[in-house]
Write a protein that holds these residues in place. Sequence first.
Motif, PDB file in Angstrom:
ATOM      1  N   ILE A  26     -32.989  20.498 -31.576  1.00 48.11           N
ATOM      2  CA  ILE A  26     -32.196  19.476 -32.262  1.00 48.11           C
ATOM      3  C   ILE A  26     -32.345  19.667 -33.761  1.00 48.11           C
ATOM      4  N   TYR A  27     -31.234  19.613 -34.487  1.00 46.38           N
ATOM      5  CA  TYR A  27     -31.312  19.602 -35.953  1.00 46.38           C
ATOM      6  C   TYR A  27     -31.000  18.198 -36.436  1.00 46.38           C
ATOM      7  N   LYS A  28     -31.859  17.690 -37.329  1.00 46.02           N
ATOM      8  CA  LYS A  28     -31.589  16.380 -37.934  1.00 46.02           C
ATOM      9  C   LYS A  28     -31.347  16.597 -39.418  1.00 46.02           C
TER      10      LYS A  28
ATOM     11  N   ASN B  25     -27.473  18.121 -31.410  1.00 48.67           N
ATOM     12  CA  ASN B  25     -28.124  18.563 -30.182  1.00 48.67           C
ATOM     13  C   ASN B  25     -27.625  19.953 -29.850  1.00 48.67           C
ATOM     14  N   VAL B  26     -28.233  20.979 -30.409  1.00 49.04           N
ATOM     15  CA  VAL B  26     -27.640  22.310 -30.310  1.00 49.04           C
ATOM     16  C   VAL B  26     -27.954  22.980 -28.968  1.00 49.04           C
ATOM     17  N   LEU B  27     -29.216  22.972 -28.575  1.00 50.09           N
ATOM     18  CA  LEU B  27     -29.584  23.512 -27.264  1.00 50.09           C
ATOM     19  C   LEU B  27     -30.013  22.346 -26.381  1.00 50.09           C
TER      20      LEU B  27
ATOM     21  N   GLU C  25     -18.563  30.265 -29.190  1.00 51.42           N
ATOM     22  CA  GLU C  25     -17.829  29.987 -30.425  1.00 51.42           C
ATOM     23  C   GLU C  25     -18.784  29.859 -31.605  1.00 51.42           C
ATOM     24  N   SER C  26     -18.229  29.979 -32.796  1.00 50.43           N
ATOM     25  CA  SER C  26     -19.013  29.763 -34.000  1.00 50.43           C
ATOM     26  C   SER C  26     -19.578  28.346 -33.976  1.00 50.43           C
ATOM     27  N   GLY C  27     -20.866  28.231 -34.256  1.00 45.65           N
ATOM     28  CA  GLY C  27     -21.509  26.921 -34.261  1.00 45.65           C
ATOM     29  C   GLY C  27     -22.013  26.472 -32.904  1.00 45.65           C
ATOM     30  N   SER C  28     -21.838  27.307 -31.878  1.00 45.92           N
ATOM     31  CA  SER C  28     -22.266  26.901 -30.535  1.00 45.92           C
ATOM     32  C   SER C  28     -23.778  27.026 -30.341  1.00 45.92           C
ATOM     33  N   GLY C  29     -24.467  27.678 -31.279  1.00 45.86           N
ATOM     34  CA  GLY C  29     -25.929  27.730 -31.198  1.00 45.86           C
ATOM     35  C   GLY C  29     -26.499  29.081 -30.800  1.00 45.86           C
ATOM     36  N   LYS C  30     -25.694  30.140 -30.906  1.00 45.25           N
ATOM     37  CA  LYS C  30     -26.157  31.470 -30.509  1.00 45.25           C
ATOM     38  C   LYS C  30     -27.351  31.931 -31.348  1.00 45.25           C
ATOM     39  N   SER C  31     -27.234  31.789 -32.669  1.00 43.42           N
ATOM     40  CA  SER C  31     -28.340  32.225 -33.534  1.00 43.42           C
ATOM     41  C   SER C  31     -29.576  31.370 -33.282  1.00 43.42           C
ATOM     42  N   THR C  32     -29.349  30.072 -33.119  1.00 40.90           N
ATOM     43  CA  THR C  32     -30.461  29.162 -32.828  1.00 40.90           C
ATOM     44  C   THR C  32     -31.187  29.607 -31.564  1.00 40.90           C
ATOM     45  N   LEU C  33     -30.426  29.907 -30.518  1.00 42.75           N
ATOM     46  CA  LEU C  33     -31.031  30.338 -29.255  1.00 42.75           C
ATOM     47  C   LEU C  33     -31.807  31.643 -29.437  1.00 42.75           C
TER      48      LEU C  33
ATOM     49  N   ASP D 241     -28.611  39.809 -33.719  1.00 39.43           N
ATOM     50  CA  ASP D 241     -27.684  38.702 -33.974  1.00 39.43           C
ATOM     51  C   ASP D 241     -26.457  39.209 -34.715  1.00 39.43           C
ATOM     52  N   GLU D 242     -25.371  39.387 -34.010  1.00 34.17           N
ATOM     53  CA  GLU D 242     -24.135  39.915 -34.589  1.00 34.17           C
ATOM     54  C   GLU D 242     -24.401  41.090 -35.525  1.00 34.17           C
ATOM     55  N   PRO D 243     -24.999  42.155 -34.990  1.00 36.34           N
ATOM     56  CA  PRO D 243     -25.407  43.268 -35.853  1.00 36.34           C
ATOM     57  C   PRO D 243     -24.234  43.982 -36.510  1.00 36.34           C
TER      58      PRO D 243
ATOM     59  N   THR E 226     -22.948  38.200 -29.920  1.00 39.21           N
ATOM     60  CA  THR E 226     -21.711  38.757 -30.466  1.00 39.21           C
ATOM     61  C   THR E 226     -20.519  37.821 -30.242  1.00 39.21           C
ATOM     62  N   HIS E 227     -19.553  37.921 -31.148  1.00 38.22           N
ATOM     63  CA  HIS E 227     -18.284  37.225 -30.993  1.00 38.22           C
ATOM     64  C   HIS E 227     -17.303  38.038 -30.157  1.00 38.22           C
ATOM     65  N   SER E 228     -17.603  39.336 -30.058  1.00 37.52           N
ATOM     66  CA  SER E 228     -16.603  40.267 -29.561  1.00 37.52           C
ATOM     67  C   SER E 228     -16.741  40.538 -28.067  1.00 37.52           C
TER      68      SER E 228
HETATM   69  N1  LIG Z   1     -31.232  24.699 -40.243  1.00 33.44           N
HETATM   70  C1  LIG Z   1     -30.240  23.950 -39.784  1.00 33.44           C
HETATM   71  N2  LIG Z   1     -30.148  22.646 -40.115  1.00 33.44           N
HETATM   72  C2  LIG Z   1     -29.147  21.884 -39.621  1.00 33.44           C
HETATM   73  N3  LIG Z   1     -28.187  22.332 -38.806  1.00 33.44           N
HETATM   74  C3  LIG Z   1     -28.236  23.608 -38.446  1.00 33.44           C
HETATM   75  C4  LIG Z   1     -29.249  24.500 -38.914  1.00 33.44           C
HETATM   76  N4  LIG Z   1     -29.033  25.710 -38.393  1.00 33.44           N
HETATM   77  C5  LIG Z   1     -27.923  25.611 -37.624  1.00 33.44           C
HETATM   78  N5  LIG Z   1     -27.440  24.342 -37.658  1.00 33.44           N
HETATM   79  C6  LIG Z   1     -26.271  23.845 -36.923  1.00 33.44           C
HETATM   80  O1  LIG Z   1     -26.482  24.098 -35.542  1.00 33.44           O
HETATM   81  C7  LIG Z   1     -25.284  24.543 -34.923  1.00 33.44           C
HETATM   82  C8  LIG Z   1     -25.509  25.904 -34.292  1.00 33.44           C
HETATM   83  O2  LIG Z   1     -25.740  26.844 -35.314  1.00 33.44           O
HETATM   84  P1  LIG Z   1     -25.931  28.403 -35.023  1.00 33.44           P
HETATM   85  O3  LIG Z   1     -26.149  29.063 -36.317  1.00 33.44           O
HETATM   86  O4  LIG Z   1     -26.986  28.559 -33.987  1.00 33.44           O
HETATM   87  O5  LIG Z   1     -24.514  28.764 -34.404  1.00 33.44           O
HETATM   88  P2  LIG Z   1     -23.887  30.188 -34.026  1.00 33.44           P
HETATM   89  O6  LIG Z   1     -23.373  30.077 -32.626  1.00 33.44           O
HETATM   90  O7  LIG Z   1     -24.872  31.263 -34.303  1.00 33.44           O
HETATM   91  O8  LIG Z   1     -22.663  30.282 -35.023  1.00 33.44           O
HETATM   92  P3  LIG Z   1     -21.992  31.589 -35.727  1.00 33.44           P
HETATM   93  O9  LIG Z   1     -21.220  32.283 -34.632  1.00 33.44           O
HETATM   94  O10 LIG Z   1     -21.084  31.011 -36.758  1.00 33.44           O
HETATM   95  O11 LIG Z   1     -23.089  32.433 -36.274  1.00 33.44           O
HETATM   96  C9  LIG Z   1     -24.218  24.526 -36.005  1.00 33.44           C
HETATM   97  O12 LIG Z   1     -23.478  23.343 -35.894  1.00 33.44           O
HETATM   98  C10 LIG Z   1     -25.003  24.566 -37.286  1.00 33.44           C
HETATM   99  O13 LIG Z   1     -24.332  23.892 -38.314  1.00 33.44           O
END
Ligand SMILES: Nc1ncnc2c1ncn2[C@@H]1O[C@H](COP(=O)(O)OP(=O)(O)OP(=O)(O)O)[C@@H](O)[C@H]1O
Length: 222
Positions: A13-15, A22-24, A42-50, A168-170, A201-203
């Motif tokens: 969770i990011y606050k 609630n990302v994951l 999709e962009s913002g779906s949380g891939k990098s976070t995961l 991560d999206e190399p 990846t997006h692709s």
């Molecule tokens: N450090 C942070 N603080 C607050 N919100 C964050 C933080 N990092 C990511 N987020 C939010 O969490 C969500 C998921 O982010 P993340 O970077 O994991 O997405 P992504 O799927 O990798 O997107 P992209 O394809 O654009 O790289 C997004 O809505 C983003 O704004």
Amino acid sequence: MEQILKATGLQRIYKVGKTTLNVLKGISLEVNQGETLAIMGESGSGKSTLLHVLGGLDNPKSGKIEFKGQSVYNMSAAKLARFRSRNVGYVFQSFHLLPELDIVENVALPAMATGSRKAAKLRAMELLNEVGLSERAGHRPQELSGGEQQRVAIARALMNEPDIIFADEPTGNLDSRTGEKVLNYLFQLVEARGHTLVLVTHSKEVASRCSRELFLKDGLLI
Ligand SMILES: Nc1ncnc2c1ncn2[C@@H]1O[C@H](COP(=O)(O)OP(=O)(O)OP(=O)(O)O)[C@@H](O)[C@H]1O
Ligand SMILES: [Mg+2]
């Protein structure tokens, strides 16, 4: 097939101010030794976070991660850092090379702290050769093109012969032709050595080169 990574119920969770993201939302995932796994979404779906959570770069709010049966979650910071440098390689979208070091030093860096510097540089040269850049060994990262820099980053990720590589999206910052060339190097190296790869990846095209594809949507994997 032998399992290398097992994640159970991962939540992140990011606050920010009054907003809670609630990302994951309780992700469970098993990765087998030697497989190449694509994570799409999709962009913002949380891939990098995961990817950061799976790779021990970020802590989940709850959930468990086991690496070869060993829990990563309860490790001290020092133990986790040691664990990461021995077992995990990373490739990021924006390369993350150190501008003050030349190419061979950048590749050798993960092994500099532990073993002999000479041996590390020799191995770094071999890896540079495999990504077609041995003649650029003495150059600084900023003297290389984006695609070349990413090939250096791939060589660095392989330096310590990690069990698993997170990418991560190399190719996200590269044009499609350069991206394809970089991916060819990545897949060649990973598959020849039997490394496990988790690739964001997006692709669709890139994902289809992996042995398995997962999709992240609304905080869950489908
Ligand atoms: N450090 C942070 N603080 C607050 N919100 C964050 C933080 N990092 C990511 N987020 C939010 O969490 C969500 C998921 O982010 P993340 O970077 O994991 O997405 P992504 O799927 O990798 O997107 P992209 O394809 O654009 O790289 C997004 O809505 C983003 O704004
Ligand atoms: Mg991302």
